[in-house]
Enzyme design. Structure first.
Site, PDB file in Angstrom:
ATOM      1  N   HIS A 167      -2.736   6.503   4.358  1.00 15.66           N
ATOM      2  CA  HIS A 167      -1.602   5.606   4.610  1.00 15.66           C
ATOM      3  C   HIS A 167      -0.272   6.179   4.106  1.00 15.66           C
ATOM      4  O   HIS A 167       0.596   5.450   3.638  1.00 15.66           O
ATOM      5  CB  HIS A 167      -1.862   4.229   3.973  1.00 15.66           C
ATOM      6  CG  HIS A 167      -1.190   3.121   4.747  1.00 15.66           C
ATOM      7  ND1 HIS A 167      -1.140   1.810   4.303  1.00 15.66           N
ATOM      8  CD2 HIS A 167      -0.530   3.121   5.939  1.00 15.66           C
ATOM      9  CE1 HIS A 167      -0.503   1.061   5.169  1.00 15.66           C
ATOM     10  NE2 HIS A 167      -0.120   1.835   6.171  1.00 15.66           N
ATOM     11  N   CYS A 225       0.792  -1.234   0.000  1.00  9.79           N
ATOM     12  CA  CYS A 225       0.000   0.000   0.000  1.00  9.79           C
ATOM     13  C   CYS A 225       0.824   1.284   0.000  1.00  9.79           C
ATOM     14  O   CYS A 225       0.725   2.088  -0.933  1.00  9.79           O
ATOM     15  CB  CYS A 225      -0.928   0.016   1.208  1.00  9.79           C
ATOM     16  SG  CYS A 225      -1.953  -1.447   1.389  1.00  9.79           S
TER      17      CYS A 225
END
Length: 585
Positions: free
Chosen positions: A137, A76
């Protein structure tokens, strides 16, 4: 006043207004949709005939489907950093030389360096209203729990609603959440009363207004400190510190109610579209779906043929449909470029017992976390822009998530940064049909800071149309004979978790997309030439990498004082969504 002068002023004003209106009309609205952990084989338009994704399939029919769309990283944080900046993560430092290859918590000081330029920053300078709704993130704090140095606001986004971290297993289900919120509220109220009493007694004692022993005051003070410590240490689960929602810079839920988060985010997206329908706008909708633990509403539980994962995919497709429906309802379809993708391949090792909780990567080998094998980095890519991009087509050429950065610069009239290397290539000529072949001759595939493979797409295709893939390092699957790293849940990048190949493995993806049979000098006449050419390109690429601090190595360690808190630390539980606060206009 001279009538001629007045007339001249009116003409100039009209011309200025027309130029301004024309420039605004020329710039498209942009909606970027990124799903978390979606496998390329999970969608009907990419060959799945058992999971229902009618809205995404319809988008593919109306637009262009990219069949060799490649993520710059198999996890990610680095993949999203590359998507935002158009640069390999190794250039920005969003890599690690260890096992922790994503941002580990909201208590770490690491994040996308502030000197990186995102596509949101580019478009904001072009007059776009910009929003990120969903997963971030890319870090949050640096020195204190409220400095928000890595907040989306600092990277060109005007508005943010979403989860600054990522879904993890503690986020859902949480059956005791409502009870804990109630206890936390009353406990904090009691603590405040004790603090007020302690301060009142202390001031009274110092002013000789009350006669109480100092031992009582000290006891009350110690009681508050012990209560705070006991409360803090009873909430060590990541649920309380990472599973939270923010609106702008305010925490809305801590911990969040994960199963309703997706629906709230869709409402936020629709509200943003309504507020900015005059355009131009950029909406980056970053799904929490379809990452473990797959929080799904009751409406979709049990509706698919593939258990909870299939339910979650079908719910995600429904949400895509609501966003696309809002675009149509507002009359924005013909003026809006829509892009759909996943951040990397599906997570093969995500399982509970015999139930598969991760995505399917079709015929491609490997999955999430694997920097070289195709299943970890080949993702869906769909682009729709009516009247500008001819629809109903598939493009078989290699493209990258990094290409979105220069493509958005192109359609918005922005200038690419000249002080850094941009690894992406403008997608628009390929999408419009102005050129037939990808501008990427080489693509480099990293696992953390370690290069695992290189893809070569010769500019002179010849009759074969070969897409060569050279693997220098591959992960060791476990148990032996498996197709993933089931014992460790993620494959490693270096050391005793990988095999180094000398000579490297060679595949032609145009003939062997599953990377099942390595080519040899005996089976491929061009074997030695390909290996030599790719090695030269790799040396040139590595010579252009300027060493920077690795954000995901030493900096990637949790620090208590950086953890965000909804109230007064450590009494941090709250749920402001229950108050149904109105969405800001």
């Amino acid at each position: 006043m001279n009538p001629s002068f007045i007339f001249l002023c009116l003409v100039c004003s009209l011309l200025t207004t027309c130029r301004s209106h024309g420039a605004k009309e020329h710039k498209p609205n942009i909606v970027l949709i990124m799903v978390d952990d979606l496998g390329i084989g999970d969608l009907g338009c990419y060959g799945n005939d058992t999971i229902r994704t009618p809205h995404i399939d319809g988008l593919a029919r109306e637009g262009v489907r990219l069949t060799q769309h490649i993520s710059a990283a198999p996890l990610c944080s680095p993949s999203r950093a590359a998507f935002l900046t158009g640069r390999y993560p190794i250039r920005s430092g969003m890599v690690s030389n260890g096992n922790n290859r994503v941002i580990q918590s909201l208590g770490v000081p690491s994040g996308l360096p502030p000197n990186e330029t995102t596509f949101a920053a580019l478009l904001k300078r072009q007059g776009y209203s910009t929003a990120l709704i969903g997963k971030w993130h890319q870090g949050l704090n640096c020195r204190s729990r409220s400095d928000h140095c890595h907040h989306p606001y600092n990277y060109g986004f005007d508005y943010y609603y979403g989860m600054p971290f990522t879904l993890t297993n503690p986020c859902w289900p949480d059956p005791s959440r409502d009870t804990e919120l109630a206890i936390g509220h009353w406990l904090w109220l009691c603590v405040q009363l004790v603090i007020i009493a302690t301060l009142t007694l202390t001031l009274g004692k110092l002013a000789s207004r009350v006669s109480v022993p100092w031992s009582l005051i000290v006891t009350l003070t110690l009681f508050v400190l012990l209560l705070a410590c006991a409360w803090f240490y009873s909430y060590q689960s990541p649920l309380y510190w990472n599973c939270l929602l923010m609106r702008e810079q305010n925490i809305m839920e801590q911990p969040m109610k994960a199963e309703r988060a997706g629906s709230i985010m869709v409402k936020e997206a629709v509200s943003f579209l309504e507020r900015h329908k005059e355009g131009p706008f950029l909406l980056f909708f970053s799904f929490l779906h379809v990452h473990e633990p797959l929080p799904t509403t009751d409406e979709f539980i049990g509706t698919s043929k593939h258990g909870l994962y299939g339910d979650n995919v079908e719910e995600m497709d429904s949400m895509v449909g609501k966003i696309l429906g809002a675009i149509d309802d507002l009359g924005l379809r013909n003026h809006t470029l829509v892009y759909f993708t996943s951040d990397h391949g599906g997570h093969l090792e995500a399982r509970r017992g015999h139930a598969q909780l991760g995505g399917w990567n079709g015929v491609y080998k490997g999955g999430k976390g694997m920097g070289g094998w195709e299943g970890g980095i080949r993702v869906p890519g769909i682009v729709r822009w009516p009247g500008k991009v001819p629809g109903g087509r598939s493009i078989e050429e290699p493209t990258s998530l990094m290409d979105v950065f220069p493509a958005l610069a192109s359609v918005s009239g922005a200038t690419l940064p000249q002080d850094r290397v941009i690894d992406g290539r403008d997608l628009m000529p390929l999408l419009r049909g102005d050129i037939q072949h990808s501008e990427h001759e080489f693509l480099f595939h990293y696992c953390g800071s370690f290069l695992h493979a290189v893809r070569w797409h010769p500019r002179e295709h010849g009759e074969s149309g070969a897409v060569w893939k050279v693997h220098y390092v591959t992960p060791i699957f476990q148990p032996p004979g498996a197709g993933a790293c089931y014992k460790t849940l993620f494959c490693g990048c270096s050391g005793d978790e990988v095999t180094t190949h000398d000579p490297p493995l060679l595949f032609d993806l145009s003939r062997d997309p599953s990377e099942s049979t390595p080519l040899t000098p005996d089976t491929e006449p061009l074997h030695d030439l390909v290996i030599k050419t790719v090695a030269a390109a790799l040396r040139e690429h590595q010579a252009g990498i300027i060493p920077v601090q690795q954000q995901l190595s030493q900096l990637n360690k949790d620090q208590i004082w950086l953890r965000p808190c909804c109230g007064v630390f450590p009494f941090c539980l709250c749920d402001k969504e229950e108050l149904k606060a109105p969405i800001p206009q």
